[in-house]
Scaffold this motif. Structure first.
Motif, PDB file in Angstrom:
ATOM      1  N   ARG A   1      36.955  29.169  41.492  1.00 13.23           N
ATOM      2  CA  ARG A   1      37.045  29.723  40.131  1.00 13.23           C
ATOM      3  C   ARG A   1      35.752  29.599  39.343  1.00 13.23           C
ATOM      4  O   ARG A   1      35.474  30.420  38.478  1.00 13.23           O
TER       5      ARG A   1
ATOM      6  N   LYS B   1      40.451  39.256  31.504  1.00 14.92           N
ATOM      7  CA  LYS B   1      39.634  39.113  30.295  1.00 14.92           C
ATOM      8  C   LYS B   1      38.142  39.238  30.633  1.00 14.92           C
ATOM      9  O   LYS B   1      37.360  39.835  29.888  1.00 14.92           O
TER      10      LYS B   1
ATOM     11  N   GLU C   1      45.139  36.377  33.910  1.00 17.26           N
ATOM     12  CA  GLU C   1      44.682  36.679  32.538  1.00 17.26           C
ATOM     13  C   GLU C   1      43.178  36.445  32.403  1.00 17.26           C
ATOM     14  O   GLU C   1      42.475  37.224  31.776  1.00 17.26           O
ATOM     15  N   GLU C   2      42.715  35.345  32.997  1.00 15.88           N
ATOM     16  CA  GLU C   2      41.292  35.015  32.927  1.00 15.88           C
ATOM     17  C   GLU C   2      40.450  36.100  33.605  1.00 15.88           C
ATOM     18  O   GLU C   2      39.452  36.568  33.040  1.00 15.88           O
ATOM     19  N   THR C   3      40.852  36.535  34.807  1.00 17.31           N
ATOM     20  CA  THR C   3      40.059  37.553  35.500  1.00 17.31           C
ATOM     21  C   THR C   3      40.117  38.880  34.750  1.00 17.31           C
ATOM     22  O   THR C   3      39.108  39.583  34.662  1.00 17.31           O
TER      23      THR C   3
ATOM     24  N   ARG D   1      32.310  32.974  36.313  1.00 19.11           N
ATOM     25  CA  ARG D   1      31.389  33.192  35.186  1.00 19.11           C
ATOM     26  C   ARG D   1      29.988  33.628  35.611  1.00 19.11           C
ATOM     27  O   ARG D   1      29.145  33.900  34.771  1.00 19.11           O
TER      28      ARG D   1
ATOM     29  N   ASP E   1      43.733  32.612  37.747  1.00 19.02           N
ATOM     30  CA  ASP E   1      44.522  32.982  36.587  1.00 19.02           C
ATOM     31  C   ASP E   1      44.282  34.470  36.311  1.00 19.02           C
ATOM     32  O   ASP E   1      43.158  34.866  35.977  1.00 19.02           O
TER      33      ASP E   1
END
Length: 337
Positions: A246, A273, A269-271, A250, A267
């Motif tokens: 993960r 976003k 949602e994280e990817t 970034r 996650d």
């Protein structure tokens, strides 16, 4: 035809490297669609030690197909000794290499002879020796199917969507984590072949090796954190994978992709976003793709790095070497003649 028995490495129980036994076993008969290969060299891969340790089911399989005793191994380079009546792609005497029956634990490659599906084999590059070609199939095809072309329609056990490689070329940047290992060193070279800029992440001992293979930038992960040094990458191929993968999210630009070779938990949602995608593939045997890779090996465009070689009888020592880690390229077993 040879005598009816051969030497092979088998395990009769699961455990450490000491369970690998070098013994006399019957020579297999090639079935329909198969050839008998007289083995010259065998590549050592993670599934070999997963099987030895007691993993008997491939991801996606509902039940184990393994019965003890079992001969481990999937990667071979050798010479065709006999051909089933329905095979016309190879003749006796052809030099071949291949990833056998993967994904499964039925490769049976740690042996003097192996019955191999003809469709899993490719002509061995004439200018490359058996030791080096034996190091290519699983690691090379993993890099190829992640980066260049999946080459099959089988559903992935890891995700619903089909894996789609990212288009690579001049103007794209690829970060390869674990760049000195088997899959990593092929991925670095294939990305360079496509014209990409490559950031290679590995431990300290591998810097000159990776620059020789064409890495544009090298990061020693024991000294610095790649996710703090690198940004706006198009693709991360993480050959280590798992939960630590993960942190590479970034490093990606929007629209970028992270390909973990061993899937981790992400996650959604994280990817979403971040505007990136995470995708994984499961390598499969593919003689046609291996023939393409073989042409690159013959041309010298891609080369196989050998970490170390061991005699087939010393498979235990090869597995002990693997367990110590920091492998540069491939570990290969040689079969004496």
């Amino acid at each position: 035809m040879p005598t009816h028995t051969m030497r092979a490495v088998r395990l009769h129980e699961y455990g450490g490297p000491e369970v690998l036994r070098y013994e006399e076993v019957p020579i297999p008969e090639p079935g329909p669609g198969e050839v008998l290969v007289r083995v010259h060299a065998v590549g050592v891969n993670p599934p070999d030690w997963y099987l030895r340790g007691g993993l008997t089911k491939m991801p996606g399989e509902t039940e184990s197909a393994v019965t003890l005793p079992v001969i481990p191994g999937t990667d071979v380079s050798g010479v065709v000794e006999a051909v089933a009546a329905d095979v016309d792609s190879f003749v006796v005497g052809d030099e071949v290499f291949g990833l056998l029956r993967f994904p499964s634990f039925r490769g049976s490659a740690y042996a003097e002879y192996v019955a191999a599906p003809a469709s899993d084999l490719a002509p061995k590059p004439a200018g490359v020796d058996h030791v080096h070609t034996a190091g290519a199939p699983m690691a090379g095809l993993t890099a190829w199917q992640f980066l260049i072309e999946v080459g099959h329609d089988h559903p992935s056990p890891f995700q619903r969507a089909r894996h789609r490689p990212t288009a690579l070329g001049a103007g794209t940047t690829v970060l390869v984590n674990g760049a000195a290992g088997g899959v990593g060193h092929f991925a670095l070279q294939l990305a360079k072949w496509k014209g990409a800029r490559v950031v290679a992440v590995a431990s300290g001992a591998h810097e000159s090796f990776l620059s020789e293979l064409g890495a544009d930038q090298y990061i020693d992960y024991t000294r610095s954190r790649p996710e703090e040094l690198v940004h706006d990458v198009d693709l991360v191929l993480d050959t280590v994978g798992g939960p630590g993968s993960r942190r590479f999210l970034r490093t990606l630009k929007r629209g970028g992709a992270l390909f973990p070779v061993f899937p981790g938990e992400f996650d959604e949602e994280e990817t979403a976003k971040l505007g990136v995608r995470v995708s994984s593939a499961q390598v499969r045997s593919n003689g046609a793709q291996l023939a393409e890779l073989g042409r690159l090996l013959d041309a010298g465009t891609v080369r196989v790095a050998i970490d170390s070689t061991f005699a087939l009888a010393d498979a235990r020592a090869a597995h002990e070497r693997a367990a110590r880690g920091h492998i540069q390229g491939k570990i290969v077993l040689t079969v004496a003649r």
